[in-house]
Design a protein around this motif. Structure first.
Motif, PDB file in Angstrom:
ATOM      1  N   VAL A 147       0.827  -1.208   0.000  1.00 21.93           N
ATOM      2  CA  VAL A 147       0.000   0.000   0.000  1.00 21.93           C
ATOM      3  C   VAL A 147       0.858   1.255   0.000  1.00 21.93           C
ATOM      4  N   ALA A 148       1.829   1.331   0.892  1.00 25.03           N
ATOM      5  CA  ALA A 148       2.603   2.563   1.045  1.00 25.03           C
ATOM      6  C   ALA A 148       3.433   2.864  -0.200  1.00 25.03           C
ATOM      7  N   GLY A 149       4.162   1.870  -0.680  1.00 25.38           N
ATOM      8  CA  GLY A 149       5.017   2.112  -1.843  1.00 25.38           C
ATOM      9  C   GLY A 149       4.224   2.524  -3.060  1.00 25.38           C
ATOM     10  N   LEU A 150       3.122   1.812  -3.319  1.00 26.75           N
ATOM     11  CA  LEU A 150       2.299   2.142  -4.474  1.00 26.75           C
ATOM     12  C   LEU A 150       1.716   3.542  -4.346  1.00 26.75           C
TER      13      LEU A 150
ATOM     14  N   GLY B  78       0.301   5.576  -7.590  1.00 27.25           N
ATOM     15  CA  GLY B  78      -0.688   4.543  -7.344  1.00 27.25           C
ATOM     16  C   GLY B  78      -1.580   4.184  -8.503  1.00 27.25           C
ATOM     17  N   SER B  79      -1.006   3.584  -9.546  1.00 29.66           N
ATOM     18  CA  SER B  79      -1.784   3.127 -10.695  1.00 29.66           C
ATOM     19  C   SER B  79      -2.425   1.777 -10.392  1.00 29.66           C
ATOM     20  N   GLY B  80      -3.700   1.610 -10.813  1.00 27.19           N
ATOM     21  CA  GLY B  80      -4.395   0.348 -10.584  1.00 27.19           C
ATOM     22  C   GLY B  80      -5.639   0.231 -11.438  1.00 27.19           C
ATOM     23  N   TRP B  81      -6.306  -0.894 -11.331  1.00 23.06           N
ATOM     24  CA  TRP B  81      -7.420  -1.207 -12.224  1.00 23.06           C
ATOM     25  C   TRP B  81      -8.553  -0.194 -12.142  1.00 23.06           C
ATOM     26  N   LEU B  82      -8.763   0.415 -10.999  1.00 21.92           N
ATOM     27  CA  LEU B  82      -9.902   1.322 -10.830  1.00 21.92           C
ATOM     28  C   LEU B  82      -9.561   2.781 -11.114  1.00 21.92           C
ATOM     29  N   GLU B  83      -8.375   3.048 -11.642  1.00 23.94           N
ATOM     30  CA  GLU B  83      -7.893   4.426 -11.724  1.00 23.94           C
ATOM     31  C   GLU B  83      -8.739   5.320 -12.637  1.00 23.94           C
TER      32      GLU B  83
ATOM     33  N   LEU C  80       6.963   6.412 -12.094  1.00 22.61           N
ATOM     34  CA  LEU C  80       8.202   5.820 -11.598  1.00 22.61           C
ATOM     35  C   LEU C  80       8.001   4.473 -10.916  1.00 22.61           C
ATOM     36  N   ASN C  81       6.800   4.164 -10.439  1.00 21.83           N
ATOM     37  CA  ASN C  81       6.573   2.846  -9.837  1.00 21.83           C
ATOM     38  C   ASN C  81       6.710   1.719 -10.844  1.00 21.83           C
ATOM     39  N   PHE C  82       6.614   2.030 -12.131  1.00 23.36           N
ATOM     40  CA  PHE C  82       6.672   0.992 -13.159  1.00 23.36           C
ATOM     41  C   PHE C  82       8.094   0.705 -13.648  1.00 23.36           C
ATOM     42  N   ILE C  83       9.087   1.437 -13.156  1.00 19.89           N
ATOM     43  CA  ILE C  83      10.434   1.242 -13.683  1.00 19.89           C
ATOM     44  C   ILE C  83      11.414   0.981 -12.543  1.00 19.89           C
ATOM     45  N   GLY C  84      12.593   0.468 -12.902  1.00 19.32           N
ATOM     46  CA  GLY C  84      13.671   0.293 -11.952  1.00 19.32           C
ATOM     47  C   GLY C  84      14.619   1.479 -12.004  1.00 19.32           C
TER      48      GLY C  84
END
Length: 459
Positions: A136-139, A144-149, A411-415
Motif C-alpha cells: 500500500v505505502a510504496g504504491l 498509485g496506478s491500478g485497475w480502478l484508476e 516511476l513505480n513501473f520502472i527500476g
C-alpha cells in the motif's frame, strides 16, 4: 562500516531484530525479485511507529545505509541494503475501516490484499495496484496506478493523511492543513521524505465488479490492439479498466490446450459494474471471436488476487507513456512482443489512462497523468541466462514507441534508469519543488534507496 560496530538493541525498539545467522534472517532479507541478493547487517521488524523512530535514529546514528521495506514487491531492490539497516514494516499491516465515514486507516506494511479484504465486507474500495501482493505505502506514495484508476483516480488521490517518521526520528502528520507542502510531495514523491507508518484513505462505494478475460493466438494481436484502442478513444466509460496484454497462455480450464504455453494476446476488462454492462461495453472485442473467454461478476478483492504473480522470478520492468496509439505504434508494439521471454510469467501490456487519472493531473507532482496510454513491459523469468535478452526486450519495447512518448514516466513501473528518468517522473519544475521539500525533511538524503530526489536548497 558494519564490521566495526558493536551491535546493540536500538533504544526504545520493541520489535524483532534479525542479523546474519538468525534463523529467520534469510527469509526476511528475500524480496520478490530473484535478481536481488543483499545481506543487510540488521533487519528491524517494526511493530509500531515508535519502533520505526527508534530504528531510524539508530541507523542514522551508526552511519548505516537505511532501506525501508513496506508490504510489497520491492522489485527494484531498494527495499534491502548490503551491510546496512532494513526498517521492515511488514508486521504493521493493520487495516481499520470506518464504513460510515468511508475511511480506512492502513498500516505502512500492509498490502492491497489486506485493504481489499477489510473493505469488501462493506462494499467499499479505493484504487489499489493490479495485484493483492502490492504494498500500500510504496504504491500510493509513488502515485498509485491500478485497475480502478479511470473511475476513482490514482491511489494517492484518495489520501487524507500520512503518518511519517522523518530522518531525524520525528513523527509527523501530513495532510491538507498540517505540513501541507510535504503532503503535496507525498502524492508521487515516493519514500524520499520519510517512513510512512500509516496512511488514511477516502473510500468509494463499489457494489459490483466484473472480471473479463478474452484470449487469442498472438497473431491476432494487431486486430485486438486496434479494437481496444478504438473502444477507449470512442468514449468507453470510466468504469472500464484493463488493457491488452501479450503473455504465455496459462493452463486454466477456460483456455484451450492449444494455447497453453504459447505466446498469446489477451484483452482484460476490470469493470466497476455488472457482467451485462461489461459484455455490452466490450462487444467490439467479443466480435473478434476470442478462443478463450472468462467473464464473471466477483468481489473486487477476488479480482485483485486473481492475477497475482509468483515471487522468486527474476524481474525487470519498464514503462513508456504515450500521447497517442496510432496504427504504426500498434505494429511496433505487436512486433516487439515476439521477443518476450516465453514461456514465463512475463507480460507486455498497454493500459488506457484518461478519466479520473487525467482529471487529477494538475493537483499533484505527476505530469505523466496527461498520457492517453501506458506501455508496461513486465519481465519475469527464472533462468539467469535470460537476463540479457529479457532486459533488452523491455528496453526495446519502450524505445520502439519513443516517437509517441509524452516524455514523462510513472516511476513505480520502472527500476533504476538514471536520474533523468526520475526527473521525467515529475517534470523539472515539480522536481525542483520536491527537491526543496526533500531538503527540509531529509537534508542528508538518508532515504536515498528509491527513485531518488536529491536535496536542494530553497531558491
Amino acid at each position: 562500516m558494519s564490521e566495526t560496530i558493536e551491535w546493540s538493541r536500538p533504544q526504545g525498539f520493541g520489535g524483532v531484530l534479525l542479523r546474519a545467522g538468525d534463523a529467520a534472517y534469510d527469509e526476511a532479507r528475500t524480496v520478490f525479485n530473484g535478481m536481488i541478493d543483499k545481506r543487510p547487517a540488521m533487519i528491524a521488524q517494526c511493530e509500531s511507529a515508535a519502533d520505526v523512530q527508534a530504528a531510524v535514529r539508530y541507523g542514522v546514528g551508526q552511519g548505516l545505509e537505511v532501506a525501508v521495506r513496506g508490504g510489497g514487491h520491492g522489485v527494484a531492490g531498494t527495499a534491502v541494503t548490503e551491510g546496512g539497516l532494513v526498517v521492515d514494516l511488514r508486521r504493521m499491516n493493520s487495516v481499520q475501516v470506518d464504513p460510515f465515514a468511508r475511511i480506512a486507516r492502513v498500516g505502512g506494511g500492509a498490502t492491497w490484499g489486506d485493504v481489499d479484504r477489510a473493505c469488501q465486507k462493506y462494499l467499499l474500495a479505493t484504487t489499489g495496484g493490479r495485484a493483492s501482493t502490492t504494498g500500500v505505502a510504496g504504491l500510493t506514495l509513488g502515485g498509485g496506478s491500478g485497475w480502478l484508476e479511470r473511475k476513482f483516480g490514482l491511489a494517492c488521490d484518495a489520501l487524507i493523511s500520512v503518518e511519517l517518521v522523518t530522518a531525524d526520528g520525528r513523527l509527523l502528520i501530513a495532510d491538507e492543513t498540517k505540513n501541507a507542502e510535504l503532503f503535496w510531495a507525498l502524492h508521487g514523491g515516493g519514500g524520499n521524505f520519510g517512513v510512512a507508518t500509516s496512511l488514511t484513505f477516502h473510500l468509494k462505494q463499489l457494489p459490483t465488479t466484473t472480471l473479463g478475460l478474452l484470449m487469442w493466438p498472438a497473431s491476432m494481436g494487431p486486430d485486438v490492439l486496434r479494437a481496444y484502442r478504438d473502444l477507449i478513444e470512442q468514449g468507453a466509460p470510466d468504469e472500464l479498466g484493463g488493457g491488452v496484454i501479450y503473455l504465455t497462455g496459462p493452463p486454466e480450464e477456460f483456455v484451450p490446450t492449444h494455447l497453453h504455453g504459447e505466446l498469446i494476446v489477451g484483452a482484460a476488462a476490470i469493470y466497476a459494474g455488472s457482467e451485462a454492462e461489461t459484455r455490452e461495453v466490450f462487444a467490439p472485442l467479443f466480435a473478434l471471436a476470442p478462443q478463450a473467454e472468462m467473464v464473471a461478476e466477483m468481489p473486487y478483492a477476488d479480482i485483485q488476487s486473481a492475477l497475482d504473480d509468483p515471487p522468486g522470478f527474476r524481474n525487470y520492468w519498464s514503462a513508456e507513456h504515450l500521447s497517442a496509439f496510432p496504427d504504426a505504434a500498434v505494429t511496433a508494439f505487436a512486433d516487439r512482443a515476439q521477443d518476450m521471454v516465453s514461456p514465463s510469467p512475463s507480460q507486455q501490456a498497454i493500459v488506457p489512462w484518461g478519466g479520473a487519472v487525467r482529471r487529477g493531473a494538475e493537483k499533484w507532482p505527476q505530469p505523466h497523468r496527461q498520457a492517453a496510454w501506458v506501455v508496461h513491459p513486465f519481465g519475469l523469468w527464472s533462468d539467469p541466462a535470460d537476463d540479457t535478452r529479457g532486459i533488452r526486450w523491455a528496453r526495446d519495447v519502450c524505445s520502439d514507441l519513443q516517437e509517441w512518448s509524452t516524455g514523462y514516466v510513472y516511476l513505480n513501473f520502472i527500476g533504476n534508469e538514471g536520474q533523468n528518468r526520475v526527473i521525467a517522473g515529475f517534470g523539472q519544475e515539480n522536481y525542483d519543488r520536491l527537491s526543496r521539500v526533500k531538503c527540509e525533511y531529509d537534508p542528508e538524503n538518508v532515504f536515498h534507496l528509491n527513485q531518488n530526489i536529491e536535496p536542494g536548497w530553497p531558491r
